[in-house]
Design a protein around this motif. Sequence first.
Motif, PDB file in Angstrom:
ATOM      1  N   LYS A  43      16.671  44.012 -73.636  1.00 18.79           N
ATOM      2  CA  LYS A  43      16.484  42.355 -73.481  1.00 18.79           C
ATOM      3  C   LYS A  43      16.361  42.188 -72.059  1.00 18.79           C
ATOM      4  O   LYS A  43      17.036  42.971 -71.251  1.00 18.79           O
ATOM      5  N   GLU A  44      15.609  41.113 -72.010  1.00 16.03           N
ATOM      6  CA  GLU A  44      15.382  40.610 -70.431  1.00 16.03           C
ATOM      7  C   GLU A  44      15.879  39.137 -70.178  1.00 16.03           C
ATOM      8  O   GLU A  44      15.716  38.482 -71.047  1.00 16.03           O
ATOM      9  N   TYR A  45      16.539  39.168 -69.095  1.00 15.92           N
ATOM     10  CA  TYR A  45      17.279  37.770 -68.745  1.00 15.92           C
ATOM     11  C   TYR A  45      16.801  37.637 -67.178  1.00 15.92           C
ATOM     12  O   TYR A  45      17.163  38.436 -66.283  1.00 15.92           O
ATOM     13  N   SER A  46      15.789  36.584 -67.014  1.00 12.70           N
ATOM     14  CA  SER A  46      15.511  36.389 -65.518  1.00 12.70           C
ATOM     15  C   SER A  46      15.773  35.019 -64.909  1.00 12.70           C
ATOM     16  O   SER A  46      15.911  34.024 -65.564  1.00 12.70           O
ATOM     17  N   ASN A  47      15.827  35.112 -63.707  1.00 15.68           N
ATOM     18  CA  ASN A  47      15.932  33.916 -62.746  1.00 15.68           C
ATOM     19  C   ASN A  47      14.904  33.518 -62.037  1.00 15.68           C
ATOM     20  O   ASN A  47      14.780  32.632 -61.058  1.00 15.68           O
ATOM     21  N   GLY A  48      13.610  34.291 -62.319  1.00 22.43           N
ATOM     22  CA  GLY A  48      12.467  34.264 -61.567  1.00 22.43           C
ATOM     23  C   GLY A  48      12.441  34.953 -60.155  1.00 22.43           C
ATOM     24  O   GLY A  48      11.212  35.209 -59.838  1.00 22.43           O
ATOM     25  N   VAL A  57      14.946  38.030 -59.948  1.00 21.81           N
ATOM     26  CA  VAL A  57      15.196  39.327 -60.530  1.00 21.81           C
ATOM     27  C   VAL A  57      15.402  39.130 -62.124  1.00 21.81           C
ATOM     28  O   VAL A  57      15.671  38.178 -62.365  1.00 21.81           O
ATOM     29  N   THR A  58      15.155  40.227 -62.729  1.00 20.63           N
ATOM     30  CA  THR A  58      15.478  40.442 -64.136  1.00 20.63           C
ATOM     31  C   THR A  58      16.447  41.355 -64.420  1.00 20.63           C
ATOM     32  O   THR A  58      16.321  42.376 -64.124  1.00 20.63           O
ATOM     33  N   ILE A  59      17.434  40.932 -65.412  1.00 23.81           N
ATOM     34  CA  ILE A  59      18.537  41.759 -65.571  1.00 23.81           C
ATOM     35  C   ILE A  59      18.023  42.388 -67.008  1.00 23.81           C
ATOM     36  O   ILE A  59      17.465  41.670 -68.008  1.00 23.81           O
ATOM     37  N   LEU A  60      17.969  43.774 -67.179  1.00 26.15           N
ATOM     38  CA  LEU A  60      17.507  44.473 -68.449  1.00 26.15           C
ATOM     39  C   LEU A  60      18.709  45.050 -69.100  1.00 26.15           C
ATOM     40  O   LEU A  60      19.779  45.504 -68.142  1.00 26.15           O
ATOM     41  N   TRP A  61      18.888  44.706 -70.320  1.00 25.36           N
ATOM     42  CA  TRP A  61      20.146  45.262 -71.056  1.00 25.36           C
ATOM     43  C   TRP A  61      19.656  45.804 -72.107  1.00 25.36           C
ATOM     44  O   TRP A  61      19.113  45.462 -73.190  1.00 25.36           O
ATOM     45  N   LYS A  62      20.435  47.049 -72.375  1.00 22.42           N
ATOM     46  CA  LYS A  62      20.194  48.112 -73.330  1.00 22.42           C
ATOM     47  C   LYS A  62      21.374  48.157 -74.365  1.00 22.42           C
ATOM     48  O   LYS A  62      22.559  48.877 -73.423  1.00 22.42           O
ATOM     49  N   ALA A  63      21.845  47.323 -75.333  1.00 21.85           N
ATOM     50  CA  ALA A  63      22.829  47.210 -76.099  1.00 21.85           C
ATOM     51  C   ALA A  63      23.578  48.727 -76.283  1.00 21.85           C
ATOM     52  O   ALA A  63      24.492  48.920 -76.288  1.00 21.85           O
TER      53      ALA A  63
END
Length: 68
Positions: A4-9, A11-17
Amino acid sequence: MITKEYSNGEVTILWKAEKSIYAGICVKTLPKVYNPKDRPWIKVENASSEELIDQVSKCPSGALSIKK
């Protein structure tokens, strides 16, 4: 593996559960960003890009990473 990707424009945090060991370092370091009870549970807008990069670098499992 789902990422899953979470971006602030900036940087993007990638999360692999599947990689997470649920050590809780993310929640302890930036509780205003990480709240497992919320959906989405990562709110990148609640910290600066520098804070996010610094915190993600401390993830012991590698479940969190940064995509620039």
